[in-house]
Design a protein around this motif. Structure first.
Motif, short mmCIF file in Angstrom:
data_model
loop_
_atom_site.label_atom_id
_atom_site.label_comp_id
_atom_site.label_asym_id
_atom_site.label_seq_id
_atom_site.Cartn_x
_atom_site.Cartn_y
_atom_site.Cartn_z
N UNK A 13 0.84 -1.20 0.00
CA UNK A 13 0.00 0.00 0.00
C UNK A 13 0.88 1.25 0.00
N UNK A 14 0.29 2.36 -0.41
CA UNK A 14 0.97 3.65 -0.37
C UNK A 14 -0.07 4.73 -0.13
N UNK A 15 0.33 5.78 0.56
CA UNK A 15 -0.60 6.87 0.84
C UNK A 15 -0.16 8.13 0.10
N UNK A 16 -0.98 8.60 -0.83
CA UNK A 16 -0.70 9.89 -1.45
C UNK A 16 -1.15 11.02 -0.53
N UNK A 17 -0.82 12.24 -0.90
CA UNK A 17 -1.29 13.41 -0.16
C UNK A 17 -2.82 13.42 -0.20
N UNK A 18 -3.47 13.77 0.91
CA UNK A 18 -4.94 13.85 0.89
C UNK A 18 -5.44 14.70 -0.27
N UNK A 19 -6.65 14.40 -0.73
CA UNK A 19 -7.19 15.07 -1.92
C UNK A 19 -7.21 16.58 -1.74
N UNK A 20 -7.66 17.05 -0.58
CA UNK A 20 -7.67 18.49 -0.30
C UNK A 20 -7.29 18.70 1.16
N UNK A 21 -6.00 18.84 1.44
CA UNK A 21 -5.55 18.96 2.84
C UNK A 21 -6.16 20.14 3.59
N UNK A 22 -6.46 21.23 2.89
CA UNK A 22 -7.08 22.37 3.57
C UNK A 22 -8.46 22.02 4.09
N UNK A 23 -9.25 21.33 3.26
CA UNK A 23 -10.58 20.91 3.69
C UNK A 23 -10.47 19.91 4.84
#
Length: 254
Positions: free
Chosen positions: A123-133
Motif C-alpha cells: 500500500x501507499x498513501x498519497x497526499x490527501x485530496x484536499x488537505x485544507x478541507x
C-alpha cells in the motif's frame, strides 16, 4: 515566548472512516491533557489519508510506458511510478533514485508526496485530496467538541532544494494564516523590514516533526502550545496557497 511541544500517545493505527478529531480528544484525555485556546495541532498527512481511505493498492495499478521507462531509470517499481504520474500535474526532474514532480495541489516535491511508510505492505498513501478541507473539518469538530479556539496543520515530510535531509512541511491548514508578513516592522537597529515573510506553518510542522519522528514512534499528532502570534495570524478561512510560489516566479524551472 515559551513553547510546549506535546506528542499525543496512544492513538491507534488509523483505518478508513476513523474520526481523527475523536481519536485526538480521547488520546488527550488518556494523557491528562485538555485542549486550550490557541493550541496548534499538527497532524501527519498519512493519518489523514488513511482515515479518508485515500490509499493506493499498488498491485492494482497498471503502469504505462512512461512509468516503465522512468522505473528503469530510477530503480523504483513501475506501479509506484505510475501512481506518482497519476498524482502529478508535471514530472519536473528524474534522477537515479528520485522523481521530482508538481502534485495536483501545486506542491513541488519528491514522488508526488506518496509515502510507503507506516502502511501495510503493498500500500501507499498519497497526499490527501484536499488537505485544507481536511484540516478545516478536523478543526471544526475539535472546536465544537471542546469549545476551544485552535488551529490545525496537516504536515508531510519533504526534502528541500539544495539541502540534504527531510523536514516537516505544511500541506494543509485551518484556523491561522500560514505566512506571517513582517514587512514594516523594525529590526534591532531600527531599520524597516522590506521583504520579510515567515513561513510559520512550515516552522511549526518542522517543530512537530521532532516529536513525531519518521519511524516507529507512533505519534501522528502533536500539540504546539504557547505560540504568542496565534491571535495575530488567526484566520478561519486560511488555506495553504500563500506558501506555494507561483510558477512564474520559479526561476529554477524551465
Amino acid at each position: 515566548m515559551e513553547i510546549e511541544i506535546i506528542g499525543l500517545k496512544g492513538i491507534p493505527l488509523i483505518k478508513k472512516g476513523d474520526d481523527l478529531s475523536q481519536l485526538i480528544i480521547q488520546a488527550a484525555v488518556l494523557q491528562g491533557i485538555q485542549l486550550s485556546n490557541e493550541d496548534i495541532l499538527v497532524i501527519a498527512e498519512t493519518a489523514v489519508a488513511k482515515a479518508e481511505g485515500h490509499v493506493i493498492q499498488l498491485e492494482h495499478v497498471e503502469p504505462g510506458e512512461k512509468a516503465k521507462e522512468i522505473a528503469k531509470h530510477t530503480g523504483k517499481d513501475a506501479e509506484l511510478v505510475e501512481s506518482i504520474i497519476q498524482e502529478s500535474n508535471e514530472i519536473i526532474k528524474v534522477g537515479p533514485d528520485f522523481i521530482i514532480s508538481e502534485t495536483k495541489h501545486g506542491f513541488v516535491c519528491a514522488n508526488a508526496g506518496i509515502d510507503e511508510s507506516n502502511v501495510d505492505e503493498g500500500l501507499a498513501t498519497p497526499i490527501p485530496v484536499n488537505p485544507d478541507i481536511s484540516a478545516h473539518e478536523i478543526r471544526e469538530k475539535l472546536e465544537n467538541n471542546t469549545g476551544k479556539s485552535v488551529a490545525v496543520i496537516i504536515s508531510d515530510t519533504q526534502g528541500r532544494a539544495f539541502r540534504e535531509g527531510a523536514i516537516g512541511t505544511a500541506i494543509g491548514i485551518s484556523g491561522m494564516s500560514p505566512l506571517w508578513d513582517r514587512c514594516g516592522e523594525l529590526d534591532l537597529y531600527g531599520r524597516e523590514l522590506k521583504t520579510t515573510s515567515i513561513a510559520v506553518a512550515d516552522e511549526l510542522s518542522s517543530a512537530a516533526s521532532l516529536m513525531m519522528g519518521q519511524a516507529s514512534e507512533g505519534i501522528p499528532v502533536v500539540i504546539i502550545r504557547g505560540v504568542n502570534y496565534f491571535q495575530k495570524l488567526r484566520n478561519e478561512s486560511a488555506t495553504i496557497k500563500p506558501l506555494i510560489r507561483p510558477k512564474q516566479f520559479d526561476v529554477f524551472r524551465e
